[in-house]
Design an enzyme around this catalytic site. Structure first.
Site, PDB file in Angstrom:
ATOM      1  CG  ASP A   1      -1.825   1.154   1.360  1.00 21.05           C
ATOM      2  OD1 ASP A   1      -1.587   2.159   0.655  1.00 21.05           O
ATOM      3  OD2 ASP A   1      -2.780   1.083   2.149  1.00 21.05           O
TER       4      ASP A   1
ATOM      5  CE1 TYR B   1      -4.079  -2.428  11.314  1.00 22.22           C
ATOM      6  CE2 TYR B   1      -4.417  -0.064  11.485  1.00 22.22           C
ATOM      7  CZ  TYR B   1      -4.651  -1.262  10.852  1.00 22.22           C
ATOM      8  OH  TYR B   1      -5.443  -1.298   9.749  1.00 22.22           O
TER       9      TYR B   1
ATOM     10  CE  LYS C   1      -5.543  -6.845  10.828  1.00 27.47           C
ATOM     11  NZ  LYS C   1      -5.130  -7.974  11.649  1.00 27.47           N
TER      12      LYS C   1
HETATM   13  C1  F6R Z   1      -8.092  -1.172   7.083  1.00 29.44           C
HETATM   14  C2  F6R Z   1      -7.910   0.190   6.639  1.00 29.44           C
HETATM   15  C3  F6R Z   1      -8.869   1.217   7.094  1.00 29.44           C
HETATM   16  C4  F6R Z   1      -8.244   2.167   8.102  1.00 29.44           C
HETATM   17  C5  F6R Z   1      -9.260   3.246   8.555  1.00 29.44           C
HETATM   18  C6  F6R Z   1      -8.637   4.272   9.476  1.00 29.44           C
HETATM   19  O1  F6R Z   1      -7.049  -1.939   6.662  1.00 29.44           O
HETATM   20  O2  F6R Z   1      -6.997   0.481   5.940  1.00 29.44           O
HETATM   21  O3  F6R Z   1     -10.036   0.648   7.613  1.00 29.44           O
HETATM   22  O4  F6R Z   1      -7.755   1.477   9.202  1.00 29.44           O
HETATM   23  O5  F6R Z   1      -9.771   3.919   7.442  1.00 29.44           O
HETATM   24  O6  F6R Z   1      -7.547   4.811   8.826  1.00 29.44           O
HETATM   25  P1  F6R Z   1      -6.703   6.033   9.400  1.00 29.44           P
HETATM   26  O7  F6R Z   1      -6.318   5.681  10.813  1.00 29.44           O
HETATM   27  O8  F6R Z   1      -5.553   6.112   8.464  1.00 29.44           O
HETATM   28  O9  F6R Z   1      -7.590   7.255   9.353  1.00 29.44           O
HETATM   29 MG    MG Z   2      -4.243   2.125   2.869  1.00 30.98          MG
HETATM   30 MG    MG Z   3      -5.097  -2.319   1.578  1.00 30.12          MG
END
Ligand code: F6R
Ligand code: MG
Ligand code: MG
Length: 392
Positions: free
Chosen positions: A39, A256, A259
């Site tokens: 990513d 974290y 994923k």
């Molecule tokens: C799951 C994912 C999203 C983010 C969520 C919060 O893998 O990528 O669900 O965890 O959108 O993202 P942040 O903390 O970057 O605002």
């Molecule tokens: Mg992402």
């Molecule tokens: Mg992804």
């Protein structure tokens, strides 16, 4: 005439093994299929991918192809993940290939930063390349094999989940005759398959031989957060048939960071599970980890390439399947394997299950258990309450 015992029948089948000739190589050189993903920035948020980054990746890999570093390539994306599919003759864990992937990801990150895409460079956890992308953030699935007379492969790519998501379908494909008819019909498969299982917490691996060790296998890989199938090989000749990426970003980073959004390569046909047997394993939208903030269970929905844009509650988790024929190292494809109405019911069920799970809100089992969230920000939130707990 005396009746034949099951063992005699089995031996007779093996003697009649007509599929071996498909393993006579088209050319006897090994080729390596490398799928390396990261990513490097989402559009919009974590839902999808910007075409400018795909262009950058294609340009980089096209240069490498023209210089003869790789034989062929294909660039794809699933959700917010960039997928580099490459063939070459350099073997697995090759420094040149990994460096090419790393440089491609960093070039795409620069574009993502210019466009202020979301989470630019999210999975690139180190500043400088150190010989392999493993442990640096990207996910890797690679296999080296001698190309058969005809070499059909399916590359699975998922978003909003982790490598444990492959455990159930891999068991069904290579261990369950109710899914894979070939396990009892095809003489090349009747001896079974060997599963390599990684304990991601201990960093140890074990090989289990199926069907005889099926219960041990299931005892381990049912725990999808800890034990992950990393590869599968055919027992009769050790032919590699499936390889999965088993990196866990949270364990690498210590906190974290998203994923893993795993990838997997499966070779098919001619003494290996048929394309349809491999895809059949995805007709049940099983629950996986990784939805919303990497902290929720949700159904894995198989979708065509153009529907791999998880938006509802950042999901539900998606999987796409790109079919290729590999021809003298050339990637003929991709064919969009889940772009088929026969998966409509699976998608409908996934949506129903998604709705059911969502109604739990912050409650388990929709939300993951606390131990699985130890690298998220939740412990920091709970830490604020620490001093307010009184002994009872
Ligand atoms: C799951 C994912 C999203 C983010 C969520 C919060 O893998 O990528 O669900 O965890 O959108 O993202 P942040 O903390 O970057 O605002
Ligand atoms: Mg992402
Ligand atoms: Mg992804």
């Amino acid at each position: 005439m005396a009746e034949k015992s099951p063992a005699d029948v089995c031996d007779a089948c093996l003697a009649l093994d007509s599929y071996d000739e498909d393993f006579i190589m088209a050319n006897d050189k090994n080729i390596t299929l490398s799928v390396i993903k990261a990513d490097v920035g989402g559009f919009v948020g974590h839902s999808s991918f910007h075409p400018a980054l795909l262009d950058t990746a294609k340009e980089k890999l096209s240069n490498a192809k023209s210089k003869g570093v790789i034989i062929d390539f294909h660039v794809m994306r699933c959700g917010d993940d960039l997928e580099l599919i490459m063939t070459h003759d350099k073997g697995c864990d090759n420094k040149t290939i990994h460096e090419l992937a790393w440089n491609t990801f960093t070039a795409c990150t620069e574009v993502a930063k210019e466009l202020k895409l979301y989470g630019a460079g999210q999975d690139l956890l180190k500043d400088a390349f150190t010989g392999t992308v493993k442990g640096m953030g990207p996910g890797v699935a690679e296999m080296e094999f001698v190309e058969r007379k005809s070499e059909p492969v399916i590359i699975f790519m998922a978003d909003k989940t982790s490598a444990g998501a492959w455990n159930l379908p891999l068991y069904k494909v290579f261990g369950d005759p109710f899914n894979t008819a070939g396990l009892i019909i095809d003489p090349s498969m009747i001896e079974g398959f060997c599963f390599n299982v990684l304990d991601v917490k201990e960093g140890k691996a074990i090989t289990l031989s199926c069907p005889e060790e099926t219960y041990y296998l299931l005892a381990l890989i049912g725990a999808t957060n800890r034990y992950m199938v990393s590869s599968v090989s055919r027992k009769k000749d050790n032919e590699i048939t499936a390889v999965a990426s088993t990196q866990r970003l949270s364990l690498i980073a210590g906190k974290y960071v998203g994923k893993d959004d795993p990838v997997m390569i499966v070779r098919c046909q001619s003494g290996l599970p048929a394309v349809g047997e491999v895809l059949e394993a995805f007709s049940f939208p099983h629950l996986v980890q990784g939805w919303m903030r990497g902290s929720h269970h949700g159904p894995l929905m198989p979708v065509p390439f153009y529907e791999a844009n998880p938006t509802r509650f950042d999901g539900p988790p998606r999987v796409i399947a790109a079919g290729f024929q590999i021809t003298n190292g050339r990637l003929i494809g991709p064919h969009d394997m889940f772009d088929d109405p026969s998966f409509d019911e699976t998608r409908r069920k996934a949506n129903n299950v998604a709705e059911y799970m969502r109604r739990h809100g912050p409650f388990q089992p929709h939300r993951l258990p606390l131990e699985e969230m130890e690298y998220t920000t939740l412990p920091q939130v709970l830490g604020k309450l620490k001093d307010r707990f009184e002994k009872q």
